[in-house]
Design a protein around this motif. Structure first.
Motif, PDB file in Angstrom:
ATOM      1  N   HIS A  81       0.848  -1.178   0.000  1.00  0.00           N
ATOM      2  CA  HIS A  81       0.000   0.000   0.000  1.00  0.00           C
ATOM      3  C   HIS A  81       0.892   1.240   0.000  1.00  0.00           C
ATOM      4  O   HIS A  81       1.752   1.384   0.864  1.00  0.00           O
ATOM      5  CB  HIS A  81      -0.897  -0.020   1.224  1.00  0.00           C
ATOM      6  N   VAL A  82       0.721   2.088  -0.999  1.00  0.00           N
ATOM      7  CA  VAL A  82       1.532   3.302  -1.070  1.00  0.00           C
ATOM      8  C   VAL A  82       0.926   4.337  -0.119  1.00  0.00           C
ATOM      9  O   VAL A  82      -0.190   4.786  -0.314  1.00  0.00           O
ATOM     10  CB  VAL A  82       1.589   3.853  -2.512  1.00  0.00           C
ATOM     11  N   ILE A  83       1.674   4.684   0.911  1.00  0.00           N
ATOM     12  CA  ILE A  83       1.198   5.613   1.942  1.00  0.00           C
ATOM     13  C   ILE A  83       1.469   7.058   1.534  1.00  0.00           C
ATOM     14  O   ILE A  83       0.647   7.938   1.682  1.00  0.00           O
ATOM     15  CB  ILE A  83       1.924   5.337   3.287  1.00  0.00           C
ATOM     16  N   ASP A  84       2.670   7.287   1.025  1.00  0.00           N
ATOM     17  CA  ASP A  84       3.084   8.640   0.669  1.00  0.00           C
ATOM     18  C   ASP A  84       4.141   8.535  -0.419  1.00  0.00           C
ATOM     19  O   ASP A  84       5.022   7.686  -0.352  1.00  0.00           O
ATOM     20  CB  ASP A  84       3.655   9.335   1.915  1.00  0.00           C
ATOM     21  N   ILE A  85       4.049   9.410  -1.428  1.00  0.00           N
ATOM     22  CA  ILE A  85       5.000   9.334  -2.532  1.00  0.00           C
ATOM     23  C   ILE A  85       5.097  10.691  -3.219  1.00  0.00           C
ATOM     24  O   ILE A  85       4.108  11.417  -3.307  1.00  0.00           O
ATOM     25  CB  ILE A  85       4.564   8.248  -3.559  1.00  0.00           C
ATOM     26  N   ASP A  86       6.305  11.052  -3.633  1.00  0.00           N
ATOM     27  CA  ASP A  86       6.412  12.269  -4.442  1.00  0.00           C
ATOM     28  C   ASP A  86       6.955  11.939  -5.838  1.00  0.00           C
ATOM     29  O   ASP A  86       7.230  12.823  -6.626  1.00  0.00           O
ATOM     30  CB  ASP A  86       7.271  13.334  -3.743  1.00  0.00           C
ATOM     31  N   TYR A  87       7.103  10.640  -6.109  1.00  0.00           N
ATOM     32  CA  TYR A  87       7.535  10.095  -7.415  1.00  0.00           C
ATOM     33  C   TYR A  87       8.981  10.414  -7.769  1.00  0.00           C
ATOM     34  O   TYR A  87       9.694   9.576  -8.288  1.00  0.00           O
ATOM     35  CB  TYR A  87       6.624  10.569  -8.556  1.00  0.00           C
ATOM     36  N   GLU A  88       9.423  11.643  -7.499  1.00  0.00           N
ATOM     37  CA  GLU A  88      10.766  12.076  -7.891  1.00  0.00           C
ATOM     38  C   GLU A  88      11.831  11.551  -6.941  1.00  0.00           C
ATOM     39  O   GLU A  88      12.916  11.165  -7.350  1.00  0.00           O
ATOM     40  CB  GLU A  88      10.859  13.614  -7.881  1.00  0.00           C
ATOM     41  N   GLN A  89      11.543  11.623  -5.643  1.00  0.00           N
ATOM     42  CA  GLN A  89      12.569  11.336  -4.648  1.00  0.00           C
ATOM     43  C   GLN A  89      12.280  10.166  -3.734  1.00  0.00           C
ATOM     44  O   GLN A  89      13.146   9.360  -3.452  1.00  0.00           O
ATOM     45  CB  GLN A  89      12.794  12.564  -3.767  1.00  0.00           C
ATOM     46  N   TYR A  90      11.045  10.105  -3.221  1.00  0.00           N
ATOM     47  CA  TYR A  90      10.806   9.093  -2.200  1.00  0.00           C
ATOM     48  C   TYR A  90       9.426   8.445  -2.289  1.00  0.00           C
ATOM     49  O   TYR A  90       8.506   8.982  -2.904  1.00  0.00           O
ATOM     50  CB  TYR A  90      11.000   9.694  -0.801  1.00  0.00           C
ATOM     51  N   ALA A  91       9.319   7.302  -1.637  1.00  0.00           N
ATOM     52  CA  ALA A  91       8.046   6.606  -1.486  1.00  0.00           C
ATOM     53  C   ALA A  91       8.031   5.925  -0.132  1.00  0.00           C
ATOM     54  O   ALA A  91       9.051   5.403   0.316  1.00  0.00           O
ATOM     55  CB  ALA A  91       7.872   5.567  -2.591  1.00  0.00           C
ATOM     56  N   ILE A  92       6.878   5.956   0.524  1.00  0.00           N
ATOM     57  CA  ILE A  92       6.699   5.243   1.781  1.00  0.00           C
ATOM     58  C   ILE A  92       5.619   4.191   1.546  1.00  0.00           C
ATOM     59  O   ILE A  92       4.511   4.516   1.124  1.00  0.00           O
ATOM     60  CB  ILE A  92       6.296   6.194   2.930  1.00  0.00           C
ATOM     61  N   LEU A  93       5.983   2.934   1.756  1.00  0.00           N
ATOM     62  CA  LEU A  93       5.075   1.834   1.472  1.00  0.00           C
ATOM     63  C   LEU A  93       4.771   1.034   2.728  1.00  0.00           C
ATOM     64  O   LEU A  93       5.625   0.887   3.597  1.00  0.00           O
ATOM     65  CB  LEU A  93       5.696   0.868   0.451  1.00  0.00           C
ATOM     66  N   ARG A  94       3.564   0.539   2.796  1.00  0.00           N
ATOM     67  CA  ARG A  94       3.203  -0.381   3.865  1.00  0.00           C
ATOM     68  C   ARG A  94       3.068  -1.758   3.225  1.00  0.00           C
ATOM     69  O   ARG A  94       2.261  -1.959   2.321  1.00  0.00           O
ATOM     70  CB  ARG A  94       1.882   0.044   4.490  1.00  0.00           C
ATOM     71  N   VAL A  95       3.876  -2.682   3.689  1.00  0.00           N
ATOM     72  CA  VAL A  95       3.870  -4.026   3.133  1.00  0.00           C
ATOM     73  C   VAL A  95       3.264  -4.982   4.155  1.00  0.00           C
ATOM     74  O   VAL A  95       3.648  -4.967   5.328  1.00  0.00           O
ATOM     75  CB  VAL A  95       5.308  -4.475   2.779  1.00  0.00           C
ATOM     76  N   SER A  96       2.305  -5.761   3.718  1.00  0.00           N
ATOM     77  CA  SER A  96       1.684  -6.747   4.613  1.00  0.00           C
ATOM     78  C   SER A  96       1.795  -8.117   3.980  1.00  0.00           C
ATOM     79  O   SER A  96       1.596  -8.259   2.784  1.00  0.00           O
ATOM     80  CB  SER A  96       0.200  -6.448   4.803  1.00  0.00           C
ATOM     81  N   HIS A  97       2.125  -9.086   4.781  1.00  0.00           N
ATOM     82  CA  HIS A  97       2.056 -10.451   4.255  1.00  0.00           C
ATOM     83  C   HIS A  97       1.743 -11.447   5.347  1.00  0.00           C
ATOM     84  O   HIS A  97       1.989 -11.205   6.521  1.00  0.00           O
ATOM     85  CB  HIS A  97       3.329 -10.845   3.490  1.00  0.00           C
ATOM     86  N   LEU A  98       1.175 -12.533   4.910  1.00  0.00           N
ATOM     87  CA  LEU A  98       0.796 -13.602   5.813  1.00  0.00           C
ATOM     88  C   LEU A  98       1.908 -14.634   5.775  1.00  0.00           C
ATOM     89  O   LEU A  98       2.318 -15.085   4.711  1.00  0.00           O
ATOM     90  CB  LEU A  98      -0.514 -14.223   5.317  1.00  0.00           C
TER      91      LEU A  98
END
Length: 152
Positions: A81-98
């Motif tokens: 799940h992409v939480i926050d992104i500015d495309y140019e520099q950074y991305a904050i992702l939430r990864v979930s798995h079972l």
């Protein structure tokens, strides 16, 4: 949530920070270093470079389902799940798995570059993970470099 631009998310991302309340997630001997994303017709292909006890491994997975709010579902009950992104520099992702009947959640911070960690996005990541507890900043990786140069 803003709609995610799949074209803009494409390309190289290096993992810089990882935060999880679950210790096991941070202790894995197989550590993700970078991702290379390509998107076509609403499908997201992820090429991941791992450092597995010193050697580089890659894995390619295709998202079976994408929605505009930035949630990607992958085989094996994995979600990004992409939480926050500015495309140019950074991305904050939430990864979930079972895994082994338990659900694991990790927040990950990615940048476009091989160097540099403390961009504005990093402080946003720290803010989001302040109450998480366990926290890790990635070691600089040659697997990430190889992926960026598309040698693996």
């Amino acid at each position: 949530t803003h709609d995610l631009d799949l074209q803009k998310i494409a390309g190289f991302w290096r993992e810089v920070g990882v935060a999880s309340s679950q210790n096991l997630v941070l202790k894995s001997p197989r550590r993700l270093e970078a991702l290379f994303l390509t998107s076509r017709e609403g499908e997201l292909t992820v090429k991941a470079a791992y450092n597995s006890s010193g050697s580089c491994e890659t894995e390619q997975i295709v998202s079976s389902e994408v929605n505009a709010s930035g949630k990607f579902v992958f085989p094996g009950r994995r979600e990004i799940h992409v939480i926050d992104i500015d495309y140019e520099q950074y991305a904050i992702l939430r990864v979930s798995h079972l895994w082994q009947g338990r659900e694991f959640h990790v927040l990950k911070y990615f940048t476009r570059s091989l160097e540099g960690e403390y961009e504005p996005g990093f402080w946003r990541f720290r803010e989001l993970t302040a109450d998480t507890g366990l926290y890790l900043v990635a070691r600089h990786g040659r697997c990430a470099k190889l992926l960026k140069e598309e040698l693996i």
